[in-house]
Motif scaffolding. Structure first.
Motif, PDB file in Angstrom:
ATOM      1  N   LEU A  65       7.392  18.119  -5.321  1.00  0.00           N
ATOM      2  CA  LEU A  65       7.968  16.784  -5.194  1.00  0.00           C
ATOM      3  C   LEU A  65       9.050  16.554  -6.241  1.00  0.00           C
ATOM      4  CD1 LEU A  65       5.959  15.490  -3.138  1.00  0.00           C
ATOM      5  CD2 LEU A  65       5.668  13.663  -4.752  1.00  0.00           C
ATOM      6  N   VAL A  66       8.703  16.883  -7.498  1.00  0.00           N
ATOM      7  CA  VAL A  66       9.639  16.624  -8.584  1.00  0.00           C
ATOM      8  C   VAL A  66      10.921  17.415  -8.363  1.00  0.00           C
ATOM      9  CG1 VAL A  66      10.055  16.941 -11.043  1.00  0.00           C
ATOM     10  CG2 VAL A  66       7.896  16.007 -10.277  1.00  0.00           C
TER      11      VAL A  66
ATOM     12  N   ALA B  70       6.628   9.842 -10.970  1.00  0.00           N
ATOM     13  CA  ALA B  70       6.066  11.190 -11.004  1.00  0.00           C
ATOM     14  C   ALA B  70       5.211  11.389 -12.252  1.00  0.00           C
ATOM     15  CB  ALA B  70       7.190  12.222 -10.954  1.00  0.00           C
TER      16      ALA B  70
ATOM     17  N   LEU C  98       5.588  12.104  -0.503  1.00  0.00           N
ATOM     18  CA  LEU C  98       4.667  11.414  -1.399  1.00  0.00           C
ATOM     19  C   LEU C  98       3.335  11.172  -0.705  1.00  0.00           C
ATOM     20  CD1 LEU C  98       4.285   9.959  -4.134  1.00  0.00           C
ATOM     21  CD2 LEU C  98       5.028   7.863  -3.011  1.00  0.00           C
TER      22      LEU C  98
ATOM     23  N   LEU D 240       2.900  18.207  -6.581  1.00  0.00           N
ATOM     24  CA  LEU D 240       3.666  17.333  -7.461  1.00  0.00           C
ATOM     25  C   LEU D 240       4.899  18.056  -7.980  1.00  0.00           C
ATOM     26  CD1 LEU D 240       3.826  14.572  -8.825  1.00  0.00           C
ATOM     27  CD2 LEU D 240       2.549  15.505 -10.737  1.00  0.00           C
TER      28      LEU D 240
ATOM     29  N   PHE E 218      11.966   7.289  -9.857  1.00  0.00           N
ATOM     30  CA  PHE E 218      11.137   8.367  -9.330  1.00  0.00           C
ATOM     31  C   PHE E 218      10.475   9.163 -10.454  1.00  0.00           C
ATOM     32  CE2 PHE E 218       9.408  11.639  -6.925  1.00  0.00           C
ATOM     33  CZ  PHE E 218       9.778  12.859  -7.462  1.00  0.00           C
TER      34      PHE E 218
ATOM     35  N   ILE F 134      12.629  16.029  -4.649  1.00  0.00           N
ATOM     36  CA  ILE F 134      13.114  14.647  -4.676  1.00  0.00           C
ATOM     37  C   ILE F 134      14.002  14.432  -5.889  1.00  0.00           C
ATOM     38  CG2 ILE F 134      12.448  12.231  -4.708  1.00  0.00           C
ATOM     39  CD1 ILE F 134       9.817  12.993  -3.459  1.00  0.00           C
TER      40      ILE F 134
END
Lengths: 701, 174, 194
Positions: free
Chosen positions: A318-319, B15, A288, A315, B11, A322
């Motif tokens: 990340l999605v 996001a 992040l 992003l 999360f 994570i």
């Protein structure tokens, strides 16, 4: 030619990383030995190619190859060789390559130091690390290629930002990235354990040294960043709650919670699912942070100049990463089980309390950092959240934590009683209260600031509490040993001494912050030659200014003679520099560091038609204790990692007998009695007969 | 069982915010003065320093206040658009912000003067009253002297076509 | 262990010298150089404060630390060198001198620049989450902790040995007296492994 080779190496590394991600993972699921065995060599191969790519970029910078766009944007013909080297990671693309280089380094380290681990676990861990590599390598290759050419080549570069032309640039980003990336190892171990379903204290034992090393690097990286800002920026501040600073501090807080939680999971088999969640969170927060710095969603002095397209890519990464990890957690966590039970008053509770406070602190800082973004996204306007907010929120959260730091090391595992602990801690409490009264009075008398500061008193109370309880726990441990006094010092483990040192480091840190905040003084004056100014008991005399040339700048250098009670102390030479390439003006402060204080002088502008100069003089008591404390924390971590039990050599690969395999170190008789599912670990066989290993007793560790 | 899904849920919400954040500009700050009367000033003009101009003088018409300076590079970027707007018959008054009179006059001579007149704010004090933080800035002020729109940074054709001209037309009609 | 100590010492030495070197601004040229280029009359007095009124300056510092520099990347107008920041500092100094309070000065700036200019957001319905968030997180955190503890205690009582009947108790007693067959009492050795 070299840049193209570097680019090609990155492509090869990506291919290998893909192989590394897929085959060992499938192999571990299916039990295919050959596919699992692929993990190590493929990972090492990827490491080789990433290293070659990194070397290629360094070469381009050292050779001043202005046909490479990155070099043209971040270097200059007059740039000294050391900064040519550090300019390699002075940009978004270059620092990404550094990130990937660090990741490949950690991956290779895992391949080397994992000989005693079962093959499926190693395969899964390396596969997960491979997936992370795939993400970053593809991000680089598709959106942020450091080897992009500039045709026709530039005549000269745009120069590295003068703020970065400093030794801090050599140490701060590499150390910081070692920390961020190191948490990927704990993350990989957690994911591997969730996939296999084998989550026990042996998993915690294996994860622990990797996590501690990553944590200590992050500690050093953040501390160095703070020290660098202190002497570089020219007004003596050392922490600004800037979004990027917060983005590094939040994973540090979670990482600290993680190393404590791992300790409990290893020793008592408790908190397993919570530890796994923390391991996933620590690395997720590192990711992040990467997003926040490079996407442009937050305004910060640290952010790279990037476009939203890159932000979108990160992003998405990340999605996927994570999101998948947390989904895996949600699916598997309920099957993990509770582990050992413990009373309300026990070391476990103290550590759980520590975890709650650290995670709440991390959450609060993250909340403050992201709040302007959230409010803007909801269409409710624009807000700023700055130091006044963070200062107001952070201290109340840290105070109970510092109190718990005294309780934890002294409380017994599983069951401790309040009267017993009160008796143990009475001396520590007494000493803390006394120093909390005496020291502020003494400091006020010495510096002439106020008469008694309650805030400083509280700070000293906390610091002395932490230090004296640490000593109490050492004394307690020594008393329980037998033999001559000096030999008793050898009985506690490196792990225990590491904890003591790290906690002591926290106390030192708190002293530094308390003293500086409470008793620093500043004088902002106009000085003619020969004039003096007083600050903190020292006399500063202005002796003039002269022009001084530098390798790529011109400077006006002042000469300030420092005296104390008439005796000569030091000559300080602050500079005001104008850099040739960019025309940027920079203030270089002059600092006389000491054990009990820093004297900090910075030069302003000439006024009164050149008759006087504006000079700012600071007296900062005990400020170096801030970074010394951080250094001690890191050293404590290093000591803990050197503990013998992590260097156990495996003598036999097959288990000794049936009964020993069923009860690994993971299940001590007090823990509900469920045997660890990983029964055939060679580690178990060895540790079963290790006299240092005693999960049964109440407080020896 | 259901509690384990909480981290993922949190999360995903985060996001989503981050994704929305990518479409926003954190440096773009809306003006709190929109819908409020334009702060009063009476300042000397650039061309004739002995003459003064105040906000009151422009009441009754829809006009633009453009903050500019000779040292400001983006002002040069938007200059053709300002000239075009002026040719359309829209009254544009300039606020010469923290500048030297000689340099400002020379700049106008060199690039053309689209302004009905420019007032001089050498200290930037009136700029603070208008919440100016980056030149150039453009304000749309209506017949009653109320600020209706503010654009920070150089104007571009999209803003002019989509926002500025329709707004001016609407305000003129009312 | 020894290796670790040596490594630590080396690291300490390196860091120490780096920090030391980085601070030393003393150049290699001789120290006692006559100040070239500045030949104003030397004085032996005490330097005048840069600010005309140091008390006012302290108040100025306190206020300006709370306000954001609108053209900088996340700096306060106390620290920033930007022209706008200097202008705002001068304006605020005049206002404080004329008798305005800190709150009035901040309100003045907020009126013109919006809440964005404040580093400490005001408490209104949009910022409730911000100001009460940490406390809420604390309560949730410790609440979760306590409920976890209670869950554990319930589980362990559930696993507790159920009450024995009289016949079972008699059988147990006879076993303990050694009348029955010898049970395989395993040694609880020091390692804690059975």
């Amino acid at each position: 030619m070299i840049p193209e080779l570097g680019h090609f190496c990155l492509i090869l590394a990506l291919v290998l990383a893909l192989v590394q991600s897929i085959f060992p993972l499938v192999g571990a699921q299916r039990g295919t030995e050959s596919w699992m065995a692929m993990a190590r060599p493929v990972a090492q191969g990827q490491g080789v190619f990433v290293t070659l790519a990194f070397v290629a970029l360094v070469y381009s910078f050292m050779n001043q190859d202005f046909s490479v766009l990155n070099v043209a944007q971040n270097s200059h013909s007059q740039l000294p060789p050391l900064y040519r080297f550090t300019a390699t990671w002075g940009s978004h693309e270059g620092s990404l390559l550094l990130w990937v280089f660090m990741l490949s380094g950690w991956t290779v380290a895992v391949t080397v130091f994992s000989k005693q681990l079962p093959a499926p676990l190693v395969a899964r861990v390396l596969a997960v690390m491979g997936m992370i590599s795939v993400g970053f390598l593809s991000f680089m290759l598709f959106t942020s290629n450091p080897f992009e050419r500039l045709i026709p080549a530039a005549a000269d570069g745009r120069d590295l930002n003068p703020l970065l032309q400093d030794i801090g640039m050599v140490m701060h980003p590499p150390l910081l990235y070692m920390g961020y990336v190191g948490f990927a190892v704990a993350f990989a171990f957690a994911i591997a354990a969730l996939i296999s379903g084998e989550l026990d204290s042996t998993w915690a034992r294996w994860s622990r040294p990797w996590t501690t090393v990553a944590w200590l690097f992050l500690t050093l990286g953040i501390a160095l960043g703070s020290a660098w800002a202190y002497y570089e920026l020219g007004w003596g501040g050392w922490w600004f709650w800037d979004p990027v600073e917060n983005a590094s501090f939040v994973p540090w807080l979670v990482g600290t919670a993680l190393i404590h939680s791992l300790a409990v999971t290893e020793k008592r088999g408790a908190f397993k699912s919570w530890t796994v969640l923390l391991a996933i969170s620590a690395f997720s927060l590192s990711l992040l942070g990467t997003f926040l710095v490079r996407s442009g969603v937050l305004t910060s002095v640290h952010s790279f100049a990037t476009d939203p397209e890159r932000g979108l890519y990160i992003l998405a990464f990340l999605v996927v990463s994570i999101g998948a990890s947390l989904a895996l957690y949600a699916w598997r966590a309920p099957k993990i089980g509770l582990g050992g039970s413990f009373d309300l008053m026990s070391r476990e509770t103290a550590l759980l309390g520590n975890n709650v406070l650290l995670v709440v602190a991390a959450g609060s800082i993250l909340l403050g950092t992201l709040y302007p973004l959230i409010i803007d996204a909801l269409g409710l306007g624009k807000l700023s959240v700055g130091p006044p907010y963070f200062d107001a929120v952070y201290l109340p959260l840290m105070s109970p934590l510092m109190f718990l730091m005294g309780i934890g090391p002294v409380a017994k595992w599983k069951k401790a009683t309040l009267p017993e602990m009160a008796i143990r801690l009475r001396w520590a409490f007494g000493i803390s209260v006394v120093t909390a009264i005496v020291v502020p009075l003494a400091m006020s008398a010495q510096t002439g600031i106020g008469t008694f500061s309650p805030l400083a008193s509280f700070g000293i109370l906390c610091a002395m509490w932490i230090a004296s309880t640490a000593i109490t726990s050492l004394v307690q441990r020594l008393r329980q040993a037998d033999g001559p006094l000096l030999s008793r010092f050898a009985r506690p483990t490196a792990s225990f001494y590491g904890m003591l040192l790290a906690h002591f480091g926290v106390a030192v840190f708190v002293v530094g912050v308390t003293m500086v905040r409470g008793y620093e003084s500043e004088q902002d004056v106009r000085m003619r030659i020969g004039e003096t100014v007083q600050s903190g008991g020292y006399t500063f005399r202005f002796d003039g200014v002269r022009e001084v040339p530098g390798p790529n700048f011109r400077a006006m250098e002042g000469k300030i003679t420092v005296l104390k009670d008439g005796a000569f102390v030091e000559v300080l030479a602050p500079q005001k520099r104008v850099y040739n390439a960019s025309g940027m003006v920079m203030t270089e402060a002059a600092i006389d560091s000491g054990f009990t204080r820093d004297l900090y002088v910075s030069l302003g502008e000439p006024v009164d038609n050149g008759e006087s100069w504006i000079v700012r003089v600071y007296h900062k008591p005990y400020i170096d204790w801030i970074w010394a404390g951080c250094f001690l924390m890191a050293l404590g971590g290093l000591l803990a990692v050197c503990d013998r039990r992590y260097r156990v050599k495996v003598r036999e690969r097959t288990p000794k007998s049936g009964s020993e395999t069923n009860y690994g170190p993971g299940s001590s008789p007090g823990s509900g009695g469920r045997p660890s599912p990983v029964g055939t670990s060679p580690l178990t066989a060895k540790l079963g007969s290790d006299p240092n290993y005693r999960p049964m007793d109440g407080g020896l560790r | 069982m259901s509690r384990a899904w909480l981290p993922l849920a949190i999360f995903l919400v985060l996001a989503t915010f981050l994704g929305i954040g990518l479409t926003l500009n954190p440096r773009e700050v809306p003006s709190p003065l929109i819908g409020k009367p334009a702060p009063a000033f009476t300042l000397p003009t650039l061309a004739e320093p002995q003459k003064q101009f105040s906000v009151e003088d422009a009441k009754g018409k829809v006009w633009l206040l453009n903050v500019w300076a000779s040292w400001c590079t983006p002002c040069l970027e938007e200059h053709p658009l300002i000239e075009a707007l002026s040719k359309k018959g829209i009254p544009i008054y300039g606020l010469n912000y923290k500048d030297k009179e000689a340099a400002a006059t020379a700049w106008l001579k060199r690039h053309g003067d689209p302004y009905r007149l420019s007032v001089v704010d050498p200290t930037g004090r009136i700029g603070i009253d208008y919440g100016v933080y980056g030149t150039p800035e453009t304000y749309v002020i209506d017949k009653q002297g109320v600020i209706r729109f503010k654009h920070v940074g150089p104007l571009n054709p999209q803003v002019v076509e989509r926002t500025l001209l329709p707004l001016i037309a609407k305000l003129r009609a009312s | 262990m020894l290796r670790a100590l040596v490594l630590a010492a080396a690291l300490a030495a390196t860091l120490g010298t780096i920090e030391g070197d980085a601070r030393a601004q003393a150049t290699d040229a001789p120290a006692a150089a006559a100040p070239a280029g500045t030949a104003p009359p030397a004085s032996t007095g005490v330097a005048r404060p840069n600010a005309a009124d140091p008390v006012l300056e302290k108040r100025l510092q306190a206020v300006t630390k709370e306000l954001r520099c609108m053209v900088c990347q996340n700096e306060s107008i106390a620290d920033s060198h930007a022209p706008l920041a200097v202008d705002m500092r001068n304006e605020i100094r005049d206002q404080l001198k004329s008798g305005m309070s800190e709150q009035q000065v901040i309100a003045f700036m907020v009126e013109r620049y919006g809440n964005f200019v404040r580093f400490r957001p005001p408490l209104d319905w949009t910022t409730i989450g911000l100001w009460f968030g940490p406390a809420l997180l604390m309560i949730l955190g410790f609440g979760a902790l306590l409920s976890q503890m209670r869950q554990r205690r319930n589980l362990s009582t559930m696993r507790a040995v159920p009450e024995l009947s009289a016949a079972e108790r008699a059988a147990l007693a006879s076993l303990a007296d050694g009348d029955g067959p010898r049970s395989d009492r395993t040694q609880n050795d020091k390692t804690g492994n059975r």
